[in-house]
Write a protein that holds these residues in place. Sequence first.
Motif, PDB file in Angstrom:
ATOM      1  N   ALA A 134       0.808  -1.216   0.000  1.00 39.00           N
ATOM      2  CA  ALA A 134       0.000   0.000   0.000  1.00 39.00           C
ATOM      3  C   ALA A 134       0.841   1.265   0.000  1.00 39.00           C
ATOM      4  O   ALA A 134       0.361   2.343  -0.394  1.00 39.00           O
ATOM      5  N   THR A 135       2.101   1.171   0.398  1.00 38.10           N
ATOM      6  CA  THR A 135       2.976   2.349   0.373  1.00 38.10           C
ATOM      7  C   THR A 135       3.540   2.603  -1.021  1.00 38.10           C
ATOM      8  O   THR A 135       4.233   3.585  -1.245  1.00 38.10           O
ATOM      9  N   LYS A 136       3.272   1.686  -1.950  1.00 41.19           N
ATOM     10  CA  LYS A 136       3.702   1.792  -3.349  1.00 41.19           C
ATOM     11  C   LYS A 136       5.228   2.009  -3.477  1.00 41.19           C
ATOM     12  O   LYS A 136       5.681   2.940  -4.132  1.00 41.19           O
ATOM     13  N   PRO A 137       5.981   1.118  -2.860  1.00 47.19           N
ATOM     14  CA  PRO A 137       7.445   1.288  -2.906  1.00 47.19           C
ATOM     15  C   PRO A 137       8.038   0.919  -4.260  1.00 47.19           C
ATOM     16  O   PRO A 137       7.466   0.110  -5.004  1.00 47.19           O
ATOM     17  N   ASP A 138       9.176   1.517  -4.555  1.00 46.14           N
ATOM     18  CA  ASP A 138       9.948   1.072  -5.717  1.00 46.14           C
ATOM     19  C   ASP A 138      11.239   0.388  -5.267  1.00 46.14           C
ATOM     20  O   ASP A 138      12.057  -0.023  -6.087  1.00 46.14           O
ATOM     21  N   LEU A 139      11.402   0.254  -3.932  1.00 47.41           N
ATOM     22  CA  LEU A 139      12.508  -0.504  -3.349  1.00 47.41           C
ATOM     23  C   LEU A 139      12.097  -0.924  -1.942  1.00 47.41           C
ATOM     24  O   LEU A 139      11.544  -0.127  -1.191  1.00 47.41           O
ATOM     25  N   ILE A 140      12.374  -2.194  -1.605  1.00 43.48           N
ATOM     26  CA  ILE A 140      12.101  -2.705  -0.261  1.00 43.48           C
ATOM     27  C   ILE A 140      13.412  -3.200   0.337  1.00 43.48           C
ATOM     28  O   ILE A 140      14.123  -3.984  -0.292  1.00 43.48           O
ATOM     29  N   LEU A 141      13.710  -2.742   1.545  1.00 46.95           N
ATOM     30  CA  LEU A 141      14.947  -3.114   2.201  1.00 46.95           C
ATOM     31  C   LEU A 141      14.681  -3.997   3.419  1.00 46.95           C
ATOM     32  O   LEU A 141      13.935  -3.619   4.319  1.00 46.95           O
ATOM     33  N   GLY A 142      15.312  -5.180   3.418  1.00 45.83           N
ATOM     34  CA  GLY A 142      15.270  -6.087   4.559  1.00 45.83           C
ATOM     35  C   GLY A 142      16.682  -6.517   4.892  1.00 45.83           C
ATOM     36  O   GLY A 142      16.955  -7.690   5.110  1.00 45.83           O
ATOM     37  N   VAL A 143      17.573  -5.540   4.922  1.00 47.10           N
ATOM     38  CA  VAL A 143      19.005  -5.803   5.075  1.00 47.10           C
ATOM     39  C   VAL A 143      19.332  -6.409   6.439  1.00 47.10           C
ATOM     40  O   VAL A 143      20.190  -7.279   6.560  1.00 47.10           O
ATOM     41  N   ASN A 144      18.664  -5.939   7.488  1.00 44.08           N
ATOM     42  CA  ASN A 144      18.810  -6.557   8.802  1.00 44.08           C
ATOM     43  C   ASN A 144      17.426  -7.020   9.236  1.00 44.08           C
ATOM     44  O   ASN A 144      16.697  -6.319   9.923  1.00 44.08           O
ATOM     45  N   SER A 145      17.065  -8.209   8.804  1.00 49.99           N
ATOM     46  CA  SER A 145      15.714  -8.722   9.043  1.00 49.99           C
ATOM     47  C   SER A 145      15.762 -10.238   9.158  1.00 49.99           C
ATOM     48  O   SER A 145      16.833 -10.844   9.130  1.00 49.99           O
ATOM     49  N   GLY A 146      14.581 -10.826   9.252  1.00 55.38           N
ATOM     50  CA  GLY A 146      14.484 -12.279   9.289  1.00 55.38           C
ATOM     51  C   GLY A 146      13.547 -12.783   8.217  1.00 55.38           C
ATOM     52  O   GLY A 146      12.946 -13.849   8.368  1.00 55.38           O
ATOM     53  N   ILE A 147      13.403 -12.049   7.119  1.00 59.17           N
ATOM     54  CA  ILE A 147      12.486 -12.490   6.076  1.00 59.17           C
ATOM     55  C   ILE A 147      12.928 -13.847   5.517  1.00 59.17           C
ATOM     56  O   ILE A 147      14.109 -14.144   5.402  1.00 59.17           O
ATOM     57  N   THR A 148      11.942 -14.664   5.199  1.00 61.54           N
ATOM     58  CA  THR A 148      12.202 -15.981   4.621  1.00 61.54           C
ATOM     59  C   THR A 148      12.216 -15.874   3.104  1.00 61.54           C
ATOM     60  O   THR A 148      11.899 -14.833   2.531  1.00 61.54           O
ATOM     61  N   LYS A 149      12.561 -16.963   2.453  1.00 65.26           N
ATOM     62  CA  LYS A 149      12.538 -16.987   0.993  1.00 65.26           C
ATOM     63  C   LYS A 149      11.114 -16.730   0.492  1.00 65.26           C
ATOM     64  O   LYS A 149      10.914 -16.025  -0.516  1.00 65.26           O
ATOM     65  N   GLU A 150      10.127 -17.267   1.198  1.00 66.85           N
ATOM     66  CA  GLU A 150       8.737 -17.032   0.813  1.00 66.85           C
ATOM     67  C   GLU A 150       8.379 -15.552   0.942  1.00 66.85           C
ATOM     68  O   GLU A 150       7.722 -14.981   0.064  1.00 66.85           O
ATOM     69  N   ASP A 151       8.818 -14.933   2.051  1.00 67.90           N
ATOM     70  CA  ASP A 151       8.592 -13.493   2.222  1.00 67.90           C
ATOM     71  C   ASP A 151       9.250 -12.715   1.089  1.00 67.90           C
ATOM     72  O   ASP A 151       8.650 -11.803   0.503  1.00 67.90           O
ATOM     73  N   TYR A 152      10.492 -13.097   0.809  1.00 65.75           N
ATOM     74  CA  TYR A 152      11.256 -12.401  -0.223  1.00 65.75           C
ATOM     75  C   TYR A 152      10.561 -12.479  -1.579  1.00 65.75           C
ATOM     76  O   TYR A 152      10.455 -11.479  -2.307  1.00 65.75           O
ATOM     77  N   ASP A 153      10.078 -13.648  -1.910  1.00 65.11           N
ATOM     78  CA  ASP A 153       9.391 -13.825  -3.199  1.00 65.11           C
ATOM     79  C   ASP A 153       8.146 -12.950  -3.288  1.00 65.11           C
ATOM     80  O   ASP A 153       7.862 -12.341  -4.329  1.00 65.11           O
TER      81      ASP A 153
END
Length: 351
Positions: A134-153
């Motif tokens: 909803a924020t309509k990003p053109d870049l998402i940063l999860g550089v220090n996170s715990g996102i999974t491969k599913e989240d990433y996809d």
Amino acid sequence: MLSRRSLVATAAAGVAALALTACSTGPTAEASADPTTASSVGVDKDAFPTTIKHAFGETTISAEPKRVATVGWNDADVVVSLGVLPVGATKITWGGNAQGSTDWFDAGVAKIDATAQIARYDDTAGIPVEEIAATKPDLILGVNSGITKEDYDKLSKIAPTVAYPGQAWGTSWEDSVKLVGQALGRNSKATAVSAETNKAIDDAVAKYPQIKGKSAAWAWFTPTDLSVVSLYTSNDLRPQILRRFGMVDAPTVATLSKGNTQFSANLSAEKSSTLAADALIFYVDDPKQVDQLKAHPLLGQIPALKTNHYVASADNATALTMSSPSPLSMPVALEKFLPKIASAVDGTPAQ
């Protein structure tokens, strides 16, 4: 999402009973005016396109991002330290202020645009994909996170996404600054910010020579299960920043960290007497909880507890500067938490 934040929330729920827990990351509103990412610093010449390698592959950013959303706990701090305002960031549910932010983040934002409103989304139950979209990003940063491969996809379908370079939750503040600087096309600014922050650390640590080379362990205790001492491993940001201050991992921490890719490990309470450390740091909700720990037949045998070489941290906002360190939070860590560590090393308990 790997559940380091969930672990904190679970332990915090029981902290009133006894315990001690950990973690997380900030003006803002639940709904945002949704501005295009503001910036006070220009991009480097020939900064784009740029390709960043990370745990789930590599991400190419073709042009300067205009709408940056973050999912890493301190990624938003790093973005602001480089002179850019994100359009969205994770809500700070542990150690944050009433706005779901932090005072240092808000101060950093105000220097760029005092009227800015940044969307905050709660990731306690997992990555809020729809809210981020909803924020309509053109870049998402999860550089220090715990996102999974599913989240990433899922996130990558919204916008180019940069994950952590190595282990989840284990990206040092310096590596975060470097990677985010590359993603934003501000490598020169990133270098300058890192140099300024490191100088501040060196100047502050020089005031407390007694901590150099001393061993440290950062722990938490779960009220519903006092059969173990939970310790943050060498991978976690807390031991990382303690080492940056000139300390070393306690022998038990070093042993439990070998071959361990997780951010924590458990030590049986029956082995409490073996947890040798010049300083023990842990979380409390009430100072009386320390007395309860000292009176425990097993946990009370922890050497640093017996000899008063500990920090019983009851100020979650200040502790957050150590669990999610960044150029914005570092001044607070150096002013408020570093002296506590030195006091613990000297044998005077701190809170």
